[in-house]
Write an enzyme that holds these catalytic residues in place. Structure first.
Site, PDB file in Angstrom:
ATOM      1  N   GLY A   1       5.082  46.680 -50.064  1.00  0.00           N
ATOM      2  CA  GLY A   1       5.337  48.119 -50.097  1.00  0.00           C
ATOM      3  C   GLY A   1       4.033  48.868 -50.261  1.00  0.00           C
ATOM      4  NE  ARG A   2       4.426  54.937 -49.666  1.00  0.00           N
ATOM      5  CZ  ARG A   2       4.309  55.737 -50.709  1.00  0.00           C
ATOM      6  NH1 ARG A   2       3.163  55.862 -51.350  1.00  0.00           N
ATOM      7  NH2 ARG A   2       5.364  56.413 -51.159  1.00  0.00           N
TER       8      ARG A   2
ATOM      9  CD  GLU B   1      -1.775  52.596 -50.513  1.00  0.00           C
ATOM     10  OE1 GLU B   1      -2.222  52.198 -49.410  1.00  0.00           O
ATOM     11  OE2 GLU B   1      -1.274  53.718 -50.677  1.00  0.00           O
TER      12      GLU B   1
ATOM     13  CB  CYS C   1       4.946  43.022 -47.418  1.00  0.00           C
ATOM     14  SG  CYS C   1       4.953  44.594 -46.521  1.00  0.00           S
ATOM     15  CG  HIS C   2       1.319  46.591 -47.388  1.00  0.00           C
ATOM     16  ND1 HIS C   2       2.421  46.531 -46.565  1.00  0.00           N
ATOM     17  CD2 HIS C   2       0.432  47.416 -46.768  1.00  0.00           C
ATOM     18  CE1 HIS C   2       2.217  47.286 -45.498  1.00  0.00           C
ATOM     19  NE2 HIS C   2       1.018  47.826 -45.597  1.00  0.00           N
TER      20      HIS C   2
ATOM     21  CE1 TYR D   1       4.793  45.214 -41.122  1.00  0.00           C
ATOM     22  CE2 TYR D   1       2.896  46.645 -41.405  1.00  0.00           C
ATOM     23  CZ  TYR D   1       4.114  46.374 -40.806  1.00  0.00           C
ATOM     24  OH  TYR D   1       4.633  47.245 -39.888  1.00  0.00           O
TER      25      TYR D   1
END
Length: 387
Positions: free
Chosen positions: A282-283, A286, A312-313, A332
């Site tokens: 997801g976000r 980061e 993913c991330h 991802y």
């Protein structure tokens, strides 16, 4: 021995978690799952609903992921399945009025096969006339219908209460998934071993909704002790999540997801007591990648050669921690730059559900890969489900 087969009866605006969590968890445990919907065929999608209990007098709803069906309703033969799973949400309100659905459920019940039903899914059981004299629970507003159908209503002490009456297993909400799935696996003849493990999840605001809830509840269903923490938050706090979907655009779309409740306090974590680490995507990765305490936690697990599963991330955190040099992994595709620049060998996720294990490290590209992602982590932990 042929794998156990389960039928998942879907409909538009079924609850998002209540479709995907059992669908992917059971596959991770080695069960073949066919997802069907009346009037639709394999490859079609069902829209889902994100239901959240808040300060309002009933749940709120937003649009969830698109759920891809993998079988065609008109082609199914109930005799080829060992069990039936009925998700909740708003779909059961209309599915209960479709004769072919009612007939299908009646056949499963009369055959004595395992049936799991959650939330509003019990409306279908009532319509099929199969709850008379049976003990069951459901989302509380379904009570009047079940009582009118002759069921022995069991008031849910909590929203994770599960009731077992012979081959019928019921629960009121998706918070009951771990126990519901565990009882269902047992009803299918399954035995779980090696699950005396403690697992830690590193969470953050706007992590991907499925990528935290599906592995979290799958591991709980196996009997693992699972803790979820987030920097600057404590046990009982929540993290908002993001619904990331693939809808024909050049990158994923985003919608609001569920609120995920943390089970432990980040500042109190003793990494030495955990057997494995899971990093959702997801976000959130980061910004979590900039947190020195998160980096230290990741380094502990990698240096101690404990299983680490990242999807993913999530690999943005692994790259920032400097633990990928010389390793083979995927992520991802948009995170490929982070992975390659950190010194790792990039493994192409083709298809997007492909996951890889390199030593103690399990990596996946996106939530469609959860069955492989979870089963590969289970292998590293020595957890088995046998039938």
């Amino acid at each position: 021995m042929a794998p156990k087969r389960v039928l998942l009866l879907c409909g538009d605006y079924m609850e998002d978690y209540e479709g995907m969590v059992p669908f992917q968890a059971l596959q991770a445990f080695g069960v073949a799952v066919d997802a069907v919907c009346p009037g639709k065929k394999s490859g079609d999608v069902c829209r889902t609903a994100v239901h959240i209990l808040s300060a309002a007098q009933t749940f709120t709803e937003t649009v969830g992921h698109n759920f891809a069906l993998n079988a065609t309703f008109d082609e199914i033969d109930h005799t080829s399945y060992d069990g039936l799973w009925l998700p909740g949400g708003r779909a059961p309100e209309y599915l209960a009025h479709i004769p072919s659905v009612v007939e299908l459920v009646t056949k499963f019940v009369s055959s004595g096969k395992a049936i799991a039903c959650i939330c509003h899914g019990q409306l279908i059981l009532a319509a099929a006339g199969v709850v008379e004299g049976r003990k069951c629970t459901a989302y509380p507003p379904v009570k009047p219908v079940l009582v009118a159908a002759g069921a022995h209503w069991v008031e849910p002490d909590t929203l994770s209460t599960t009731v077992v009456d012979g081959n019928l297993i019921t629960a009121p909400t998706y918070e009951g998934h771990p126990e519901l799935i565990r009882h269902f696996v047992k009803a299918l003849g399954g035995k779980i071993s090696g699950s005396d493990k403690k697992i830690l999840f590193i969470c953050g605001d706007y992590m991907e909704d499925y990528e935290v809830k599906v592995p979290f509840q799958s591991l709980q269903a196996l009997g693992c002790h699972v803790d979820a923490v987030c920097p600057s938050k404590k046990a009982g706090d929540t993290c908002p999540t993001a619904v990331h979907d693939f809808e024909g655009d050049q990158t994923y779309s985003e919608k609001p997801g569920h609120n995920f409740t943390l089970t432990a306090t980040f500042d109190d974590v003793d990494a030495s007591v955990y057997h494995a680490l899971v990093i959702p995507g997801g976000r959130s990765p980061e910004y979590l990648a900039l947190n020195e305490a998160v980096i230290a936690l990741v380094k502990h697990f990698m240096e101690k050669n404990k299983p680490v599963a990242s999807i993913c991330h999530g690999q943005q955190i692994l790259a920032a921690a400097g633990v990928l040099k010389g390793r083979k992994c995927t992520a991802y595709p948009a995170v490929k730059l982070n992975v390659v620049l950190s010194g790792a060998t990039w493994l192409e996720p083709d298809p997007i559900s492909r996951c890889f294990t390199d030593g103690n490290l399990v990596t996946g590209a996106a939530w469609p890969g959860h069955p492989e992602f979870i089963s590969q982590l289970m292998a590293l932990l020595g957890i088995q489900v046998s039938f």
